[in-house]
Design a protein around this motif. Structure first.
Motif, mmCIF file in Angstrom:
data_model
loop_
_atom_site.group_PDB
_atom_site.id
_atom_site.type_symbol
_atom_site.label_atom_id
_atom_site.label_comp_id
_atom_site.label_asym_id
_atom_site.label_seq_id
_atom_site.Cartn_x
_atom_site.Cartn_y
_atom_site.Cartn_z
ATOM 1 N N ARG A 5 117.597 58.413 41.489
ATOM 2 C CA ARG A 5 117.581 58.885 42.926
ATOM 3 C C ARG A 5 116.085 59.486 42.991
ATOM 4 N NH1 ARG A 5 121.599 61.397 46.385
ATOM 5 N NH2 ARG A 5 120.725 62.861 47.754
ATOM 6 N N ALA A 6 115.693 59.340 44.354
ATOM 7 C CA ALA A 6 114.237 59.852 44.565
ATOM 8 C C ALA A 6 114.255 59.781 45.941
ATOM 9 C CB ALA A 6 113.092 58.714 43.905
ATOM 10 N N LYS A 7 113.400 60.866 46.572
ATOM 11 C CA LYS A 7 112.950 61.047 47.812
ATOM 12 C C LYS A 7 111.545 60.819 47.942
ATOM 13 C CE LYS A 7 113.490 64.064 51.822
ATOM 14 N NZ LYS A 7 114.228 65.515 52.011
ATOM 15 N N ILE A 8 111.165 59.909 48.840
ATOM 16 C CA ILE A 8 109.601 59.676 48.845
ATOM 17 C C ILE A 8 109.085 59.556 50.341
ATOM 18 C CG2 ILE A 8 109.597 58.287 46.807
ATOM 19 C CD1 ILE A 8 109.267 55.815 48.416
ATOM 20 N N TYR A 9 107.816 59.959 50.629
ATOM 21 C CA TYR A 9 107.152 59.891 51.874
ATOM 22 C C TYR A 9 106.388 58.535 51.909
ATOM 23 C CZ TYR A 9 103.637 60.987 55.374
ATOM 24 O OH TYR A 9 102.990 61.144 56.750
ATOM 25 N N VAL A 10 106.710 57.851 53.315
ATOM 26 C CA VAL A 10 105.907 56.410 53.565
ATOM 27 C C VAL A 10 105.022 56.543 54.795
ATOM 28 C CG1 VAL A 10 107.389 55.063 51.968
ATOM 29 C CG2 VAL A 10 108.096 55.322 54.085
ATOM 30 N N LYS A 11 103.855 56.008 54.743
ATOM 31 C CA LYS A 11 103.200 56.089 56.073
ATOM 32 C C LYS A 11 102.452 54.676 55.953
ATOM 33 C CE LYS A 11 99.767 58.511 58.994
ATOM 34 N NZ LYS A 11 99.239 56.951 59.327
ATOM 35 N N GLY A 12 102.719 53.861 57.202
ATOM 36 C CA GLY A 12 102.141 52.870 57.447
ATOM 37 C C GLY A 12 100.651 52.988 57.860
ATOM 38 N N GLY A 13 99.842 52.113 57.639
ATOM 39 C CA GLY A 13 98.394 52.374 58.048
ATOM 40 C C GLY A 13 98.166 52.320 59.536
ATOM 41 N N ASP A 14 97.213 53.286 60.021
ATOM 42 C CA ASP A 14 96.780 53.271 61.203
ATOM 43 C C ASP A 14 96.070 52.000 61.691
ATOM 44 O OD1 ASP A 14 97.744 56.065 61.098
ATOM 45 O OD2 ASP A 14 95.863 56.957 61.174
ATOM 46 N N GLY A 15 95.985 51.456 62.987
ATOM 47 C CA GLY A 15 95.339 50.259 63.302
ATOM 48 C C GLY A 15 93.885 50.814 63.664
ATOM 49 N N GLY A 16 92.895 49.642 63.556
ATOM 50 C CA GLY A 16 91.673 49.982 63.785
ATOM 51 C C GLY A 16 91.576 50.338 65.163
ATOM 52 N N ASN A 17 90.164 51.002 65.537
ATOM 53 C CA ASN A 17 89.844 51.306 66.896
ATOM 54 C C ASN A 17 89.226 50.315 67.315
ATOM 55 O OD1 ASN A 17 90.534 53.995 66.421
ATOM 56 N ND2 ASN A 17 88.615 54.730 66.160
ATOM 57 N N GLY A 18 89.479 49.940 68.769
ATOM 58 C CA GLY A 18 88.790 48.966 69.577
ATOM 59 C C GLY A 18 87.506 49.406 69.731
ATOM 60 N N ALA A 19 86.517 48.414 69.955
ATOM 61 C CA ALA A 19 85.085 48.756 70.336
ATOM 62 C C ALA A 19 84.702 48.696 71.774
ATOM 63 C CB ALA A 19 84.240 47.690 69.406
ATOM 64 N N VAL A 20 83.607 49.518 72.036
ATOM 65 C CA VAL A 20 83.147 49.594 73.437
ATOM 66 C C VAL A 20 81.801 48.931 73.151
ATOM 67 C CG1 VAL A 20 82.277 50.952 75.210
ATOM 68 C CG2 VAL A 20 84.251 51.462 74.020
ATOM 69 N N ALA A 21 81.285 47.760 73.387
ATOM 70 C CA ALA A 21 80.251 46.815 73.480
ATOM 71 C C ALA A 21 79.966 45.879 74.692
ATOM 72 C CB ALA A 21 80.208 46.049 72.003
ATOM 73 N N PHE A 22 78.422 45.718 74.807
ATOM 74 C CA PHE A 22 78.144 44.833 76.080
ATOM 75 C C PHE A 22 77.298 43.858 75.487
ATOM 76 C CE2 PHE A 22 79.453 48.716 77.932
ATOM 77 C CZ PHE A 22 80.301 48.334 79.018
ATOM 78 N N ARG A 23 77.358 42.702 76.319
ATOM 79 C CA ARG A 23 76.800 41.593 75.653
ATOM 80 C C ARG A 23 75.226 41.899 75.992
ATOM 81 N NH1 ARG A 23 79.107 37.224 79.410
ATOM 82 N NH2 ARG A 23 77.370 36.032 78.779
ATOM 83 N N ARG A 24 74.487 41.296 75.211
ATOM 84 C CA ARG A 24 72.970 41.663 75.240
ATOM 85 C C ARG A 24 72.193 40.390 75.113
ATOM 86 N NH1 ARG A 24 74.441 45.674 77.236
ATOM 87 N NH2 ARG A 24 73.993 47.817 76.655
ATOM 88 N N GLU A 25 72.196 39.684 76.110
ATOM 89 C CA GLU A 25 71.412 38.242 75.884
ATOM 90 C C GLU A 25 70.020 38.301 76.814
ATOM 91 O OE1 GLU A 25 74.246 35.159 76.910
ATOM 92 O OE2 GLU A 25 75.977 36.090 76.067
ATOM 93 N N LYS A 26 69.189 37.477 76.176
ATOM 94 C CA LYS A 26 68.053 37.156 77.085
ATOM 95 C C LYS A 26 68.359 36.651 78.440
ATOM 96 C CE LYS A 26 63.689 35.494 75.919
ATOM 97 N NZ LYS A 26 62.619 34.799 74.903
#
Length: 422
Positions: A5-26
């Protein structure tokens, strides 16, 4: 040490953050948004490993957290999703909600899995929020937090045959005769403090071997948890056949009366358990008292419809005949393992939110609103405005007004506190 018999704590991983970026093209002075999505967090997965027989590992480690997903990047690059955290458990592990007692999973087959906590999805990058009206969004979502909870693990041994009876009836000695198992044996009540397993091999033919579990001695009141009743009765539930070992010599109690006491405990604990087929092994036939009692014992149990077999765990007398009879009975029984009824379970609430008031503070709870706040970059003005629009859309503003909220009152959601402004 045997831990079941055992009681355990489980936590799923957090999702990664989305990025804020803009295209930089010549030659493209105002490139469009190009922030990629974050990766998904890892799940916490329980997996059956037939090489394990105890929950011992959970005595030393209680908290289990999966890895986070990687953040998104520019040029629409999606963050890498995290791998799952695999926790190996022995066959027969039952997963329960510790608060309600609901069975979430019953893991009996090698390789069988159960997701105990799901990882959060990755936040969307700003490229995902572009529209014909809003062509250059300057915000992105943060990753969704992974699910987290406490779970209770209970092990129910999976064996074909369960040896039951009073302490010192000779079950451990009999198991050592029946199998190659070598349980620790001594002469005092509760001799066996943990179940022992052994494999009986009657030959090379198919169906000629079976698993025997020596269930520690039961006492009167076991169904109420007296002694270690609940801890032991749980292991009898999965067995197909019960071999009731009685002390035919009656050195500590009358064998017939003791038989009925044990069966009463089985019945009080579980009606299904008391209905399992039983074969009576009249043990200690090497003692003169047992030989004197045997005729009376056999007559009494035969009248009740039970089969009795005389044996001696100490000398081995009758053990071979007992094993052959057990094998004959098992060959006519289904080999399926009885499993628990699973309660469909979700960690998410169906209601979008709940509001409670304490003084001038309005506390808002609910997985939906808490997730919206957790996935919002509160330092980004555009992201906060989007959150406010979402609150209005799901009816939170209107609900707060009905509760009597006023300008300047505090609204607490999760760990974040806001001031209400009309």
């Amino acid at each position: 040490m045997f831990i079941d018999r055992a009681k355990i704590y489980v936590k799923g991983g957090d999702g990664g953050n989305g990025a804020v970026a803009f295209r930089r093209e010549k030659y493209v002075p105002r490139g469009g948004p190009s922030g990629g999505d974050g990766g998904k967090g890892g799940d916490v997965v329980l997996m059956v490993d037939s090489g394990l027989s105890t929950l011992m590992d959970f005595k030393y480690k209680v908290h289990y957290k999966a890895e986070k997903g990687e953040h998104g990047q520019g040029s629409n690059k999606v963050g890498r999703s995290a791998g799952d955290l695999i926790i190996r458990v022995p066959p027969g592990t039952v997963v329960k909600d510790p608060e309600t007692g609901d069975v979430l999973a019953d893991l009996v087959e090698n390789g069988q899995t159960f997701i105990a906590a799901r990882g959060g999805r990755g936040g969307r990058g700003n490229a995902r929020f572009a529209s014909s009206i809003h062509r250059a969004p300057d915000f992105a979502e943060k990753g969704e937090p992974g699910e987290e909870r406490w779970i209770l693990l209970e092990l129910k041994l999976i064996a074909d045959v369960g040896l039951i009876g009073f302490p010192n009836a000779g079950k451990s000695t009999l198991l050592s005769r029946m199998t190659s198992a070598r349980p620790k044996i001594a002469d005092y009540p509760f001799t066996t403090l943990s179940p022992n397993l052994g494999v009986v091999d009657l030959g090379t033919g198919e169906g000629r071997s079976f698993v025997v579990a020596d269930i520690p001695g039961l006492i009167e009141g076991a169904h109420e948890g007296l002694g270690l009743g609940h801890e032991f009765l749980r292991h009898v539930e999965r067995t197909r056949l019960l071999v009731h070992v009685i002390d035919a010599a009656g050195l500590e109690n009358d064998p017939i009366e003791g038989f009925h006491v044990i069966n009463r405990e089985l019945r009080e604990y579980s009606l299904k358990l008391s209905q399992k087929p039983q074969l009576i092994a009249a043990n200690k036939m090497d003692l003169p008292q047992a030989r004197e009692n045997y005729e009376r014992i056999e007559a009494a149990f035969k009248k009740e419809g039970f089969e009795v077999m005389p044996i001696s765990g100490a000398t081995g007398q009758g053990v071979k005949q007992l094993l052959l009879r057990i094998q004959q009975i098992l060959s006519k029984m289904p080999e399926t393992v009885e499993t628990e009824e699973i309660k469909e379970y979700t960690i998410r609430e169906e209601e979008p939110f709940k509001i409670s008031k304490g003084g001038q503070v309005f506390s808002v709870s609910g997985s939906l609103v808490e997730r919206l706040v957790a996935m919002t970059d509160l330092e980004n003005e555009s992201a906060v405005k989007r959150l406010q629009r979402t609150f209005k859309k799901i009816g939170l503003d209107e609900a707060l007004k009905k509760k009597g909220i006023k300008q300047g009152d505090s609204v607490k959601i999760g760990d974040v506190e806001f001031y209400y402004i009309e």
